[in-house]
Design a protein around this motif. Structure first.
Motif, mmCIF file in Angstrom:
data_model
loop_
_atom_site.group_PDB
_atom_site.id
_atom_site.type_symbol
_atom_site.label_atom_id
_atom_site.label_comp_id
_atom_site.label_asym_id
_atom_site.label_seq_id
_atom_site.Cartn_x
_atom_site.Cartn_y
_atom_site.Cartn_z
ATOM 1 N N GLY A 123 0.772 -1.228 0.000
ATOM 2 C CA GLY A 123 0.000 0.000 0.000
ATOM 3 C C GLY A 123 0.807 1.282 0.000
ATOM 4 O O GLY A 123 0.245 2.367 0.117
ATOM 5 N N TRP A 124 2.125 1.175 -0.141
ATOM 6 C CA TRP A 124 2.979 2.356 -0.181
ATOM 7 C C TRP A 124 3.222 2.773 -1.626
ATOM 8 O O TRP A 124 3.088 1.960 -2.553
ATOM 9 N N THR A 125 3.605 4.019 -1.824
ATOM 10 C CA THR A 125 3.918 4.521 -3.159
ATOM 11 C C THR A 125 5.437 4.609 -3.312
ATOM 12 O O THR A 125 6.068 5.460 -2.684
ATOM 13 N N PRO A 126 6.040 3.731 -4.101
ATOM 14 C CA PRO A 126 7.497 3.748 -4.239
ATOM 15 C C PRO A 126 7.972 4.849 -5.180
ATOM 16 O O PRO A 126 7.348 5.129 -6.210
ATOM 17 N N LEU A 127 9.060 5.474 -4.818
ATOM 18 C CA LEU A 127 9.775 6.393 -5.691
ATOM 19 C C LEU A 127 11.106 5.728 -6.021
ATOM 20 O O LEU A 127 12.010 5.660 -5.185
ATOM 21 N N VAL A 128 11.207 5.179 -7.213
ATOM 22 C CA VAL A 128 12.416 4.461 -7.619
ATOM 23 C C VAL A 128 13.387 5.451 -8.249
ATOM 24 O O VAL A 128 13.141 5.991 -9.332
ATOM 25 N N ASP A 129 14.468 5.696 -7.558
ATOM 26 C CA ASP A 129 15.513 6.602 -8.041
ATOM 27 C C ASP A 129 16.835 6.127 -7.438
ATOM 28 O O ASP A 129 17.283 6.626 -6.399
ATOM 29 N N PRO A 130 17.470 5.126 -8.054
ATOM 30 C CA PRO A 130 18.654 4.496 -7.461
ATOM 31 C C PRO A 130 19.810 5.456 -7.224
ATOM 32 O O PRO A 130 20.031 6.393 -7.995
ATOM 33 N N LEU A 131 20.524 5.209 -6.134
ATOM 34 C CA LEU A 131 21.755 5.936 -5.850
ATOM 35 C C LEU A 131 22.979 5.191 -6.377
ATOM 36 O O LEU A 131 24.101 5.690 -6.291
ATOM 37 N N LEU A 132 22.743 3.986 -6.909
ATOM 38 C CA LEU A 132 23.819 3.175 -7.469
ATOM 39 C C LEU A 132 23.364 2.577 -8.798
ATOM 40 O O LEU A 132 22.175 2.313 -8.993
ATOM 41 N N VAL A 133 24.312 2.370 -9.680
ATOM 42 C CA VAL A 133 24.037 1.668 -10.932
ATOM 43 C C VAL A 133 25.065 0.540 -11.069
ATOM 44 O O VAL A 133 26.225 0.693 -10.674
ATOM 45 N N VAL A 134 24.612 -0.601 -11.559
ATOM 46 C CA VAL A 134 25.486 -1.764 -11.698
ATOM 47 C C VAL A 134 26.132 -1.768 -13.085
ATOM 48 O O VAL A 134 25.446 -1.617 -14.102
ATOM 49 N N ARG A 135 27.441 -1.933 -13.106
ATOM 50 C CA ARG A 135 28.164 -2.044 -14.372
ATOM 51 C C ARG A 135 28.924 -3.368 -14.392
ATOM 52 O O ARG A 135 29.717 -3.671 -13.496
ATOM 53 N N ALA A 187 24.319 4.053 1.381
ATOM 54 C CA ALA A 187 24.243 4.928 2.549
ATOM 55 C C ALA A 187 25.320 6.005 2.495
ATOM 56 O O ALA A 187 25.079 7.161 2.879
ATOM 57 N N ARG A 188 26.504 5.661 2.022
ATOM 58 C CA ARG A 188 27.568 6.662 1.899
ATOM 59 C C ARG A 188 27.200 7.727 0.866
ATOM 60 O O ARG A 188 27.470 8.916 1.056
ATOM 61 N N VAL A 189 26.564 7.286 -0.222
ATOM 62 C CA VAL A 189 26.139 8.245 -1.244
ATOM 63 C C VAL A 189 25.074 9.176 -0.663
ATOM 64 O O VAL A 189 25.096 10.393 -0.885
ATOM 65 N N LEU A 190 24.136 8.613 0.105
ATOM 66 C CA LEU A 190 23.092 9.437 0.715
ATOM 67 C C LEU A 190 23.692 10.419 1.718
ATOM 68 O O LEU A 190 23.283 11.588 1.779
ATOM 69 N N ALA A 191 24.662 9.963 2.507
ATOM 70 C CA ALA A 191 25.295 10.834 3.500
ATOM 71 C C ALA A 191 25.923 12.051 2.831
ATOM 72 O O ALA A 191 25.792 13.190 3.314
ATOM 73 N N VAL A 208 24.934 -0.963 7.201
ATOM 74 C CA VAL A 208 24.341 -0.002 6.268
ATOM 75 C C VAL A 208 24.115 1.332 6.965
ATOM 76 O O VAL A 208 24.327 2.406 6.391
ATOM 77 N N ALA A 209 23.689 1.293 8.222
ATOM 78 C CA ALA A 209 23.399 2.519 8.962
ATOM 79 C C ALA A 209 24.658 3.286 9.362
ATOM 80 O O ALA A 209 24.597 4.501 9.597
ATOM 81 N N ALA A 210 25.798 2.617 9.447
ATOM 82 C CA ALA A 210 27.017 3.234 9.975
ATOM 83 C C ALA A 210 27.403 4.546 9.287
ATOM 84 O O ALA A 210 27.779 5.511 9.964
ATOM 85 N N PRO A 211 27.334 4.638 7.953
ATOM 86 C CA PRO A 211 27.728 5.902 7.314
ATOM 87 C C PRO A 211 26.813 7.078 7.643
ATOM 88 O O PRO A 211 27.155 8.224 7.352
ATOM 89 N N LEU A 212 25.658 6.806 8.251
ATOM 90 C CA LEU A 212 24.694 7.860 8.559
ATOM 91 C C LEU A 212 24.831 8.392 9.982
ATOM 92 O O LEU A 212 24.070 9.264 10.387
#
Length: 237
Positions: free
Chosen positions: A27-39, A177-181, A201-205
């Motif tokens: 029931g949530w509305t997702p906003l898909v906007d990745p902070l990482l891309v796989v190469r 998380a580092r990218v978000l920080a 995952v939380a550590a960089p925040l």
């Protein structure tokens, strides 16, 4: 909840789309906007002397499946979704640790008596956790094969414009998380709650809430996406 309560999905595709489907089903509305891309990378794959494969992500399974047709080795997967991906790729003997990298290492060590050869960890160039260390400490032969890398990606301007209006952001990896920080240092979002897959995952925040750059940070009780999404149930409490 209302359909306008948006959750930011930051993980790379195709995992982001799978998470979005699970959010929509809740029931949530997702906003898909990745902070990482796989190469993808293109290393030579030598399975001589390899008794088993270890995967710590769905992306690792997908990268190996694209690069190598061999499906005869045993597979140890970090969690159930990674195990499902391995089975879907054609591997017959798959075991899930249903946890994190430490749980995966413990699973492999527990099966050491049945392994006659090396364990090959196929995954990211910059892995999120140390799998080889515990295996080597237990006397197992293990090596790593980098099949892909994750590259930081800037979110869309439209996402930045609504950061502080989003209900929460989901973080699946320390890299994201580092990218978000770094992002919230320039674009503070003191009302944006961060829901993290694990303590790593939380550590960089750390410290960002106190600095007014980010809202409260919560950690899933177990490192599975189901437990991560269950944190959403606590938002109204």
């Amino acid at each position: 909840m209302t359909a306008t309560r948006r959750i930011w999905v930051t993980r790379a595709s195709p995992g982001a789309e799978a998470t979005a489907r699970r959010l929509a089903a809740r029931g949530w509305t997702p906003l898909v906007d990745p902070l990482l891309v796989v190469r993808g990378l293109s290393p030579a794959i030598d399975l001589a002397g390899v008794a088993a494969l270890a995967f710590t992500s769905v992306n690792g399974v997908a990268a190996f499946a694209r690069a190598c047709p061999d499906r005869t080795r045993r597979v140890f997967a970090v969690g159930d979704r990674t195990a499902q991906a391995a089975r879907a790729a054609g591997f017959a003997e798959v075991a899930s640790a249903d946890g994190d990298v430490a749980a995966l290492a413990a699973l492999i060590v527990g099966e050491a008596a049945g392994l006659e050869g090396a364990v090959l960890h196929s995954g990211a160039l910059d892995p999120a956790g140390d799998l080889l260390g515990p295996l080597a400490a237990a006397g197992l032969t293990a090596r790593r094969l980098a099949l892909y890398e994750t590259i930081p990606r800037a979110p869309a301007a439209a996402t930045l414009a609504v950061l502080d209006a989003l209900e929460a952001v989901l973080l699946h990896s320390p890299r994201a998380a580092r990218v978000l920080a770094a992002l919230v240092a320039d674009h503070p979002a003191p009302r944006l709650r961060a829901l993290c897959l694990s303590a790593a995952v939380a550590a960089p925040l750390a410290g960002l809430e106190a600095a007014g750059a980010l809202g409260p940070v919560a950690v899933a009780p177990r490192p599975t996406e189901t437990d991560l999404l269950d944190l959403l149930d606590l938002l109204d409490r």
